[in-house]
Design a protein around this motif. Structure first.
Motif, PDB file in Angstrom:
ATOM      1  N   TRP A  24     -31.504  25.371 -21.536  1.00  0.00           N
ATOM      2  CA  TRP A  24     -30.552  24.691 -22.424  1.00  0.00           C
ATOM      3  C   TRP A  24     -29.315  25.551 -22.666  1.00  0.00           C
ATOM      4  O   TRP A  24     -28.198  25.047 -22.770  1.00  0.00           O
ATOM      5  CB  TRP A  24     -31.216  24.345 -23.761  1.00  0.00           C
ATOM      6  CG  TRP A  24     -31.974  23.061 -23.696  1.00  0.00           C
ATOM      7  CD1 TRP A  24     -33.326  22.893 -23.641  1.00  0.00           C
ATOM      8  CD2 TRP A  24     -31.413  21.751 -23.640  1.00  0.00           C
ATOM      9  NE1 TRP A  24     -33.636  21.565 -23.565  1.00  0.00           N
ATOM     10  CE2 TRP A  24     -32.488  20.841 -23.566  1.00  0.00           C
ATOM     11  CE3 TRP A  24     -30.109  21.256 -23.657  1.00  0.00           C
ATOM     12  CZ2 TRP A  24     -32.301  19.462 -23.495  1.00  0.00           C
ATOM     13  CZ3 TRP A  24     -29.917  19.888 -23.593  1.00  0.00           C
ATOM     14  CH2 TRP A  24     -31.004  19.001 -23.515  1.00  0.00           C
ATOM     15  N   GLU A  25     -29.509  26.857 -22.777  1.00  0.00           N
ATOM     16  CA  GLU A  25     -28.366  27.752 -22.965  1.00  0.00           C
ATOM     17  C   GLU A  25     -27.433  27.698 -21.754  1.00  0.00           C
ATOM     18  O   GLU A  25     -26.204  27.631 -21.906  1.00  0.00           O
ATOM     19  CB  GLU A  25     -28.861  29.178 -23.213  1.00  0.00           C
ATOM     20  CG  GLU A  25     -29.545  29.340 -24.567  1.00  0.00           C
ATOM     21  CD  GLU A  25     -30.265  30.660 -24.725  1.00  0.00           C
ATOM     22  OE1 GLU A  25     -30.428  31.367 -23.690  1.00  0.00           O
ATOM     23  OE2 GLU A  25     -30.697  30.988 -25.843  1.00  0.00           O
ATOM     24  N   TYR A  26     -27.996  27.695 -20.569  1.00  0.00           N
ATOM     25  CA  TYR A  26     -27.176  27.570 -19.360  1.00  0.00           C
ATOM     26  C   TYR A  26     -26.447  26.231 -19.339  1.00  0.00           C
ATOM     27  O   TYR A  26     -25.261  26.157 -19.020  1.00  0.00           O
ATOM     28  CB  TYR A  26     -28.056  27.706 -18.110  1.00  0.00           C
ATOM     29  CG  TYR A  26     -28.180  29.122 -17.596  1.00  0.00           C
ATOM     30  CD1 TYR A  26     -27.608  29.491 -16.383  1.00  0.00           C
ATOM     31  CD2 TYR A  26     -28.872  30.094 -18.311  1.00  0.00           C
ATOM     32  CE1 TYR A  26     -27.718  30.784 -15.894  1.00  0.00           C
ATOM     33  CE2 TYR A  26     -28.996  31.394 -17.840  1.00  0.00           C
ATOM     34  CZ  TYR A  26     -28.416  31.737 -16.630  1.00  0.00           C
ATOM     35  OH  TYR A  26     -28.520  33.020 -16.165  1.00  0.00           O
ATOM     36  N   PHE A  27     -27.164  25.155 -19.654  1.00  0.00           N
ATOM     37  CA  PHE A  27     -26.561  23.826 -19.637  1.00  0.00           C
ATOM     38  C   PHE A  27     -25.427  23.718 -20.648  1.00  0.00           C
ATOM     39  O   PHE A  27     -24.341  23.214 -20.330  1.00  0.00           O
ATOM     40  CB  PHE A  27     -27.616  22.759 -19.931  1.00  0.00           C
ATOM     41  CG  PHE A  27     -27.030  21.412 -20.262  1.00  0.00           C
ATOM     42  CD1 PHE A  27     -26.458  20.624 -19.270  1.00  0.00           C
ATOM     43  CD2 PHE A  27     -27.024  20.933 -21.569  1.00  0.00           C
ATOM     44  CE1 PHE A  27     -25.904  19.390 -19.568  1.00  0.00           C
ATOM     45  CE2 PHE A  27     -26.476  19.707 -21.873  1.00  0.00           C
ATOM     46  CZ  PHE A  27     -25.911  18.932 -20.874  1.00  0.00           C
ATOM     47  N   ASN A  28     -25.637  24.168 -21.870  1.00  0.00           N
ATOM     48  CA  ASN A  28     -24.611  24.040 -22.906  1.00  0.00           C
ATOM     49  C   ASN A  28     -23.326  24.749 -22.532  1.00  0.00           C
ATOM     50  O   ASN A  28     -22.223  24.220 -22.738  1.00  0.00           O
ATOM     51  CB  ASN A  28     -25.137  24.577 -24.243  1.00  0.00           C
ATOM     52  CG  ASN A  28     -26.097  23.624 -24.913  1.00  0.00           C
ATOM     53  OD1 ASN A  28     -25.916  22.410 -24.874  1.00  0.00           O
ATOM     54  ND2 ASN A  28     -27.141  24.159 -25.525  1.00  0.00           N
TER      55      ASN A  28
END
Length: 349
Positions: free
Chosen positions: A89-93
């Protein structure tokens, strides 16, 4: 200075601008269709008349998106393990936000010039990469700026219209920049909004850099007529926390999620839905959207895989989404699809 910060400087909208739409370098402003009767044309509803008669055998299971972002593949190869959910999720955001703040016309021009240079010098690797970058940027321009399919203000207003609430308390789970909660707050003045995401980047960048000058079309509480609202007009608290650790009781009039249900396999969907139910007042509304399973959505997630596909992801149709919700103990009050999303409003059964 980012393109969004530049946009902040140029103007403020008012009720005189209603029925206006225009393109900024990074997004579309859309203040059209303030009348309630006009909203019906932006959502297709009443697809299922009796949810109790629907079965998984009839409708099939959701479509799993298999194409994975290069960043995730490289991370997993380097670490020799699956990327943890929170890391994904951190990568996606971070990846997704980079696209929201682009000056799209300027970057399109830069990409075309760079591609022309590589073609002239016959650099095959750079040509292939340049063509791919240009395709992604043109697709983003069409989906987000031209069609306004991600925020889709007219479709979201059509979905959110007519709730029996005043000055609601709204909880947005997995809030990212918080767009939909702000649209609800404009439509139901006096709202108290709590945005929750377990990635602090969402609070510090995605929400913080959401343009203060973006106009939300809502309601004037004094006259009942249309009014233009801004983020700064709203009562918003941003909480960085895993939603499983929230200590709230059943105190919210609306519990909202956008693009959350499709990020877990089917065996965990009931748990996700229970996370919504546990914070709802007995008379409260569950509001959910998910990306639609349609050919152009499948193509979008394939082309934009390096931007979008760091997490587990499904596409589903409204019947599949609704059956998950119905079987988890909710009565569905309104359901349908807008431009690129399914939408449901429900209450606890």
């Amino acid at each position: 200075m980012s393109v969004i910060q530049k946009h902040e400087e140029f103007l403020q909208y008012s009720e005189q601008d209603i029925e206006t739409t225009l393109l900024t370098p990074s997004f579309r402003v859309d203040l059209r269709n303030p009348k309630k009767e006009d909203l019906d044309q932006f959502i297709t509803t009443n697809i299922v008349s009796d949810w109790s008669q629907l079965s998984w055998k009839q409708i099939g299971r959701p479509y799993e998106v298999k194409t994975v972002a290069k960043d995730r593949i490289e991370w997993e190869n380097h670490n020799q393990t699956s990327m943890p959910v929170k890391t994904s999720w951190e990568y996606f955001n971070r990846s997704f936000h980079e696209w929201f703040v682009k000056d799209v016309p300027a970057e399109l021009e830069e990409k075309k010039k760079a591609l022309a240079k590589h073609l002239k010098q016959f650099h095959l690797g750079e040509i292939k990469e340049g063509v791919g970058d240009l395709i992604k940027l043109r697709l983003w321009n069409y989906v987000h700026r031209i069609e306004d399919g991600i925020w889709d203000p007219r479709g979201k207003r059509a979905l959110f219209e007519g709730l029996d609430i005043q000055k609601p308390k709204i909880l947005f789970l997995g809030a990212a920049e918080g767009y939909e909660a702000m649209q609800l707050a404009a439509m139901y003045p006096g709202a108290e909004v709590v945005l929750v995401d377990y990635d602090s980047y969402c609070r510090d960048y995605r929400f913080a850099e959401f343009p203060e000058s973006y106009p939300f079309l809502g309601v004037n509480p004094r006259t009942g007529g249309p009014k233009v609202w801004y983020k700064s007009d709203m009562n918003i608290e941003y909480v960085v926390e895993d939603i499983r650790n929230l200590k709230y009781g059943k105190e919210f009039d609306i519990v909202l999620s956008v693009g959350l249900l499709e990020h877990v396999p089917d065996e965990h969907k009931e748990e996700i839905l229970d996370m919504h139910r546990r914070f709802l007042k007995p008379s409260g509304y569950l509001i959910m959207t998910t990306p639609r399973d349609q050919l152009k959505s499948r193509l979008y997630y394939k082309i934009m895989a390096d931007v979008m596909n760091h997490t587990y992801r499904e596409l589903m149709n409204i019947k599949q989404m609704g059956l998950f919700v119905y079987e988890s103990g909710f009565d569905i009050l309104r359901h349908g699809y807008i431009k690129v999303h399914n939408g449901i409003i429900a209450k606890t059964r």
